[in-house]
Design a protein around this motif. Sequence first.
Motif, PDB file in Angstrom:
ATOM      1  N   ILE A 221      -0.584  -9.028  21.898  1.00  0.00           N
ATOM      2  CA  ILE A 221      -1.730  -9.880  21.533  1.00  0.00           C
ATOM      3  C   ILE A 221      -1.304 -11.336  21.439  1.00  0.00           C
ATOM      4  O   ILE A 221      -2.011 -12.236  21.900  1.00  0.00           O
ATOM      5  CB  ILE A 221      -2.348  -9.417  20.190  1.00  0.00           C
ATOM      6  N   GLU A 222      -0.125 -11.566  20.857  1.00  0.00           N
ATOM      7  CA  GLU A 222       0.376 -12.944  20.752  1.00  0.00           C
ATOM      8  C   GLU A 222       0.619 -13.541  22.134  1.00  0.00           C
ATOM      9  O   GLU A 222       0.370 -14.733  22.361  1.00  0.00           O
ATOM     10  CB  GLU A 222       1.668 -12.951  19.930  1.00  0.00           C
ATOM     11  N   SER A 223       1.100 -12.712  23.057  1.00  0.00           N
ATOM     12  CA  SER A 223       1.327 -13.182  24.428  1.00  0.00           C
ATOM     13  C   SER A 223       0.006 -13.567  25.097  1.00  0.00           C
ATOM     14  O   SER A 223      -0.097 -14.612  25.753  1.00  0.00           O
ATOM     15  CB  SER A 223       2.031 -12.089  25.232  1.00  0.00           C
ATOM     16  N   HIS A 224      -1.011 -12.733  24.907  1.00  0.00           N
ATOM     17  CA  HIS A 224      -2.336 -13.052  25.454  1.00  0.00           C
ATOM     18  C   HIS A 224      -2.883 -14.337  24.827  1.00  0.00           C
ATOM     19  O   HIS A 224      -3.496 -15.160  25.525  1.00  0.00           O
ATOM     20  CB  HIS A 224      -3.307 -11.900  25.185  1.00  0.00           C
ATOM     21  N   ARG A 225      -2.671 -14.490  23.530  1.00  0.00           N
ATOM     22  CA  ARG A 225      -3.167 -15.687  22.849  1.00  0.00           C
ATOM     23  C   ARG A 225      -2.498 -16.939  23.400  1.00  0.00           C
ATOM     24  O   ARG A 225      -3.142 -17.997  23.541  1.00  0.00           O
ATOM     25  CB  ARG A 225      -2.915 -15.563  21.341  1.00  0.00           C
ATOM     26  N   GLU A 226      -1.207 -16.839  23.722  1.00  0.00           N
ATOM     27  CA  GLU A 226      -0.499 -17.969  24.320  1.00  0.00           C
ATOM     28  C   GLU A 226      -1.073 -18.304  25.698  1.00  0.00           C
ATOM     29  O   GLU A 226      -1.242 -19.478  26.048  1.00  0.00           O
ATOM     30  CB  GLU A 226       0.997 -17.649  24.435  1.00  0.00           C
ATOM     31  N   ASN A 227      -1.371 -17.270  26.475  1.00  0.00           N
ATOM     32  CA  ASN A 227      -1.975 -17.504  27.797  1.00  0.00           C
ATOM     33  C   ASN A 227      -3.329 -18.187  27.658  1.00  0.00           C
ATOM     34  O   ASN A 227      -3.674 -19.078  28.442  1.00  0.00           O
ATOM     35  CB  ASN A 227      -2.135 -16.172  28.533  1.00  0.00           C
ATOM     36  N   ILE A 228      -4.096 -17.746  26.679  1.00  0.00           N
ATOM     37  CA  ILE A 228      -5.413 -18.352  26.430  1.00  0.00           C
ATOM     38  C   ILE A 228      -5.244 -19.823  26.076  1.00  0.00           C
ATOM     39  O   ILE A 228      -5.964 -20.698  26.576  1.00  0.00           O
ATOM     40  CB  ILE A 228      -6.145 -17.605  25.293  1.00  0.00           C
ATOM     41  N   LYS A 229      -4.252 -20.113  25.241  1.00  0.00           N
ATOM     42  CA  LYS A 229      -4.005 -21.496  24.817  1.00  0.00           C
ATOM     43  C   LYS A 229      -3.708 -22.391  26.016  1.00  0.00           C
ATOM     44  O   LYS A 229      -4.271 -23.487  26.137  1.00  0.00           O
ATOM     45  CB  LYS A 229      -2.834 -21.522  23.823  1.00  0.00           C
ATOM     46  N   HIS A 230      -2.869 -21.912  26.908  1.00  0.00           N
ATOM     47  CA  HIS A 230      -2.500 -22.725  28.077  1.00  0.00           C
ATOM     48  C   HIS A 230      -3.675 -22.878  29.048  1.00  0.00           C
ATOM     49  O   HIS A 230      -3.906 -23.971  29.583  1.00  0.00           O
ATOM     50  CB  HIS A 230      -1.303 -22.102  28.785  1.00  0.00           C
ATOM     51  N   LYS A 231      -4.402 -21.812  29.273  1.00  0.00           N
ATOM     52  CA  LYS A 231      -5.517 -21.878  30.223  1.00  0.00           C
ATOM     53  C   LYS A 231      -6.649 -22.777  29.719  1.00  0.00           C
ATOM     54  O   LYS A 231      -7.347 -23.414  30.514  1.00  0.00           O
ATOM     55  CB  LYS A 231      -6.044 -20.470  30.501  1.00  0.00           C
ATOM     56  N   LEU A 232      -6.839 -22.796  28.391  1.00  0.00           N
ATOM     57  CA  LEU A 232      -7.893 -23.644  27.823  1.00  0.00           C
ATOM     58  C   LEU A 232      -7.381 -25.038  27.480  1.00  0.00           C
ATOM     59  O   LEU A 232      -8.125 -25.852  26.931  1.00  0.00           O
ATOM     60  CB  LEU A 232      -8.480 -22.980  26.569  1.00  0.00           C
ATOM     61  N   ARG A 233      -6.090 -25.268  27.793  1.00  0.00           N
ATOM     62  CA  ARG A 233      -5.474 -26.585  27.575  1.00  0.00           C
ATOM     63  C   ARG A 233      -5.552 -27.004  26.097  1.00  0.00           C
ATOM     64  O   ARG A 233      -5.910 -28.149  25.773  1.00  0.00           O
ATOM     65  CB  ARG A 233      -6.126 -27.643  28.471  1.00  0.00           C
ATOM     66  N   LEU A 234      -5.234 -26.064  25.226  1.00  0.00           N
ATOM     67  CA  LEU A 234      -5.235 -26.329  23.790  1.00  0.00           C
ATOM     68  C   LEU A 234      -3.794 -26.458  23.308  1.00  0.00           C
ATOM     69  O   LEU A 234      -2.860 -25.996  23.962  1.00  0.00           O
ATOM     70  CB  LEU A 234      -5.957 -25.195  23.046  1.00  0.00           C
ATOM     71  N   ARG A 235      -3.620 -27.072  22.138  1.00  0.00           N
ATOM     72  CA  ARG A 235      -2.266 -27.401  21.683  1.00  0.00           C
ATOM     73  C   ARG A 235      -1.663 -26.379  20.735  1.00  0.00           C
ATOM     74  O   ARG A 235      -0.442 -26.318  20.599  1.00  0.00           O
ATOM     75  CB  ARG A 235      -2.284 -28.786  21.005  1.00  0.00           C
ATOM     76  N   SER A 236      -2.494 -25.593  20.063  1.00  0.00           N
ATOM     77  CA  SER A 236      -1.944 -24.669  19.072  1.00  0.00           C
ATOM     78  C   SER A 236      -2.815 -23.412  18.970  1.00  0.00           C
ATOM     79  O   SER A 236      -3.952 -23.371  19.464  1.00  0.00           O
ATOM     80  CB  SER A 236      -1.881 -25.344  17.701  1.00  0.00           C
ATOM     81  N   SER A 237      -2.262 -22.399  18.291  1.00  0.00           N
ATOM     82  CA  SER A 237      -3.019 -21.167  18.061  1.00  0.00           C
ATOM     83  C   SER A 237      -4.227 -21.437  17.166  1.00  0.00           C
ATOM     84  O   SER A 237      -5.266 -20.788  17.298  1.00  0.00           O
ATOM     85  CB  SER A 237      -2.116 -20.107  17.407  1.00  0.00           C
ATOM     86  N   GLY A 238      -4.074 -22.420  16.273  1.00  0.00           N
ATOM     87  CA  GLY A 238      -5.195 -22.794  15.410  1.00  0.00           C
ATOM     88  C   GLY A 238      -6.365 -23.335  16.222  1.00  0.00           C
ATOM     89  O   GLY A 238      -7.527 -23.029  15.939  1.00  0.00           O
ATOM     90  N   GLU A 239      -6.049 -24.129  17.245  1.00  0.00           N
ATOM     91  CA  GLU A 239      -7.107 -24.658  18.102  1.00  0.00           C
ATOM     92  C   GLU A 239      -7.759 -23.542  18.923  1.00  0.00           C
ATOM     93  O   GLU A 239      -8.960 -23.593  19.194  1.00  0.00           O
ATOM     94  CB  GLU A 239      -6.540 -25.735  19.035  1.00  0.00           C
TER      95      GLU A 239
END
Length: 278
Positions: A221-239
């Motif tokens: 799940i953490e790996s997927h969340r990281e992919n989501i962060k990069h694809k949405l061009r966000l800076r942190s998991s909080g964002e």
Amino acid sequence: METNREVEMTGSEVEGRPLSLFRYADSVSEEPAKIRIFVVDEQPLLRQGISAYLNSQPDMMVCGEAGSVSDARRKIAECQPQFVVTALRLGAGDSLKLIKELKTQNPGLYVLVYSAFEESVFAERAMRAGASGYVMKQAASEKLAIAVREIMKGSIYVSRELALGAFRKALQRHRKDNHTLRSGNCLEELSNREMHIFQLLGSGLGTRQIAASLNLSVKTIESHRENIKHKLRLRSSGEVRERATKWVEQNLSREDHIFRRGGSPTDVLSVAPVTTET
């Protein structure tokens, strides 16, 4: 003068049975069978409204309902419908996975997605999963019946806007400056699994809760969340969580608008129409 009783009876009876019975039997046998429909939506009021509307159609009947993926799997197997109308937000259940399973088990089953989620993001995903159509819950209620009938004829059904958008994208792919015309909606870049996790994050579930509900490891799940962060061009998991929460709230507000417009289960579908195909 004596009348011919045999001739008299010929006009009203055949082999001792009144002709009216034959006419009734003929009319019953000629009446087409109604489309057997199963409705899946986690909102009881909206689910009842959809069922009531479909049952009011002369050529349709709802044979069952479910509010979750697990209930849908069990009840659809019992009901054996021809057609499934399903929402996309089904708790922690993966609705796209459900569509794939249903089509794998019964390729002849028709599936229509009826959702408040953005058509531009989810319609193509739903079609790839096996659905034959997509109708937004904000659309006029008659669009739902029109979509069911069109799909039963072997067609697919999406809004006019989506069809035109797909055509424009096809044209853009042939242009040399295609990269400058790329859609700004980054959600389209997320995979189905990432989109599902994005939805669950926005619904307030923590990483461990999501992992447990999807039978996946926390690390996955953490790996997927990281992919989501990069694809949405966000800076942190909080964002990521903040963006997901806003997105879910926007989609929930659409369903809330439908409930506010409807006074009873049979009125729930009486919402303001949007421009869709006829």
